[in-house]
Design an enzyme around this catalytic site. Sequence first.
Site, PDB file in Angstrom:
ATOM      1  N   SER A 264      56.781  -6.243  46.838  1.00 38.70           N
ATOM      2  CA  SER A 264      55.708  -6.621  47.751  1.00 38.70           C
ATOM      3  C   SER A 264      54.521  -7.158  46.981  1.00 38.70           C
ATOM      4  O   SER A 264      54.448  -7.059  45.760  1.00 38.70           O
ATOM      5  CB  SER A 264      55.278  -5.397  48.558  1.00 38.70           C
ATOM      6  N   LYS A 265      53.604  -7.707  47.752  1.00 38.39           N
ATOM      7  CA  LYS A 265      52.370  -8.231  47.180  1.00 38.39           C
ATOM      8  C   LYS A 265      51.624  -7.092  46.470  1.00 38.39           C
ATOM      9  O   LYS A 265      51.051  -7.277  45.411  1.00 38.39           O
ATOM     10  CB  LYS A 265      51.545  -8.777  48.341  1.00 38.39           C
ATOM     11  N   ARG A 266      51.683  -5.910  47.078  1.00 41.34           N
ATOM     12  CA  ARG A 266      50.994  -4.763  46.482  1.00 41.34           C
ATOM     13  C   ARG A 266      51.575  -4.373  45.125  1.00 41.34           C
ATOM     14  O   ARG A 266      50.861  -3.932  44.251  1.00 41.34           O
ATOM     15  CB  ARG A 266      51.021  -3.566  47.433  1.00 41.34           C
TER      16      ARG A 266
END
Length: 512
Positions: A264-266
């Site tokens: 994910s982006k996180r």
Amino acid sequence: MSTVRVRFAPSPTGPLHVGGLRTALYNYLLARKTGGFFVLRIEDTDQKRYVAGAEEYIMEALEWCGISPDESPQKGGNYGPYRQSERRDIYAEYLKKLLANGTAYHAFDTEAELNDRRAAEKEKGNHNFRYDASTRMSMRNSLSLKKSEVEQLLVDGTPHVIRFRIDPGNTVNFKDSVRESVSFQTEELGDQVLMKADGLPTYHLANIVDDHLMEITHVIRGEEWLPSTALHVLLYRAFGWEDSMPAFAHLPLLLNPNGKGKLSKRDGAKFGFPVFPLRWEDAAKQEVSAGFREEGFLPGALVNFLAFLGWNPGTEQEIFSLEELIEAFDIERINKSGARFDIEKGRWFNQQYLMAHMDEELAPLVQNEFNKEGYDIGTDTAAAIAGLLKERIHVLPEFFSSGSYFVKAVTDYDEKTIRKKWKTANRDKFDQLADVLAGQDDWSAAPIKAAVVAFMEANELGFGAVLPIIRVAISGSVQGPDAFEMLEVVGREESVARLRNGYDAFEKIKAQ
Ligand code: GLU
């Protein structure tokens, strides 16, 4: 076989994630390998999620990676328009066919009515209310209402959606080249919305109509779309297009570095690496996402790295140019299981790419890195720095962070080495070395080395006593490229000055 036509169909909802870029790459590789066409279609029918600048970002990212489409909103082509928002009339036209053959119907239930029904079902213990064959007759639609009533509602311009009628008791089979045969029961699917109240189609309808009209032969996309494919097959059936349905290949997920869960982006922020090809600034959210380009990756290295996340050639070879990837790519060799996104592997690819480039080719990139830090260096110096450092670094900014001593004197010395190696009693001898070098006419590595070796012999000093002193005085550390090459690039006057300043500093360190 007909000409291969593949499409990359992103929604412009933000920057393109590396997973999307890999999808684009595999599509591109198949198109190039087969002499086919690579289409970029912008799926912008969800106006709520539309993000300005995302389409430009996608184009720029593809271009940077060298995988530009043959047909696109910008380039045009014979199958346009290539933006779904510009194809509304086409969808409306095709939807009429489904309404006419009874596979689609009007539904007038308002948002509030749907919510009430959901709440009522919940009270009865049913938490998964679904609009489907078992419930549709208790809702307000053209199947449950009287014909005259429906006509009146339409004449009055009552807001409504159009749903796909899916009846239970059928099995949907389709082949996926990554997973072989996939099968779904129609009772697993609800009566999906095909056209929203705003008159725009949903993804499903637009996607199928466009893939058909654009004569797409292969749908290569992320695994998250696998469950929707059953619905898509039913849509092809409803239109009578099942015989010309494209082949499907659903790509495995990209997993985070732990191999647990989707990348994910996180994760990018958490593990400190980019998950986007280019830097992206989200003005609204005041958020900046790092990009591979800005972090100093070469596009070829990123492409090579991504190609291997979900595919392999079945040989030991790992370094592939784009041309070689086209040659080796085989849709049948795409893996089923998720691919762990290992940034260290990505860095390794980048290093291999740096090493494979000629110093002269890297020179402008090195100049750029020094420039960003406020130093102008000539092409020759940049090429020399490239040659000395390319095997020791992974990403472009390290040319400066590992090589700043080429342009500025060091003040931070490796004290441990100095305490061990600097002998105050030898100060005179080292002063002589500085004198010798100050008079050295031919300032290139080999003669510098000859002069230093002659000095060592005359003073009965070994390499182990002299080289660490030179290295630390010039660069602050004992690590780095060949000491004589380093001296050559730093230049005679500067090198001699650094030696003399170094000796003074070393005396102080020793005295502490
Ligand atoms: N618009 C969809 C996406 O954003 C396309 C999926 C597909 O390729 O069918 O991923």
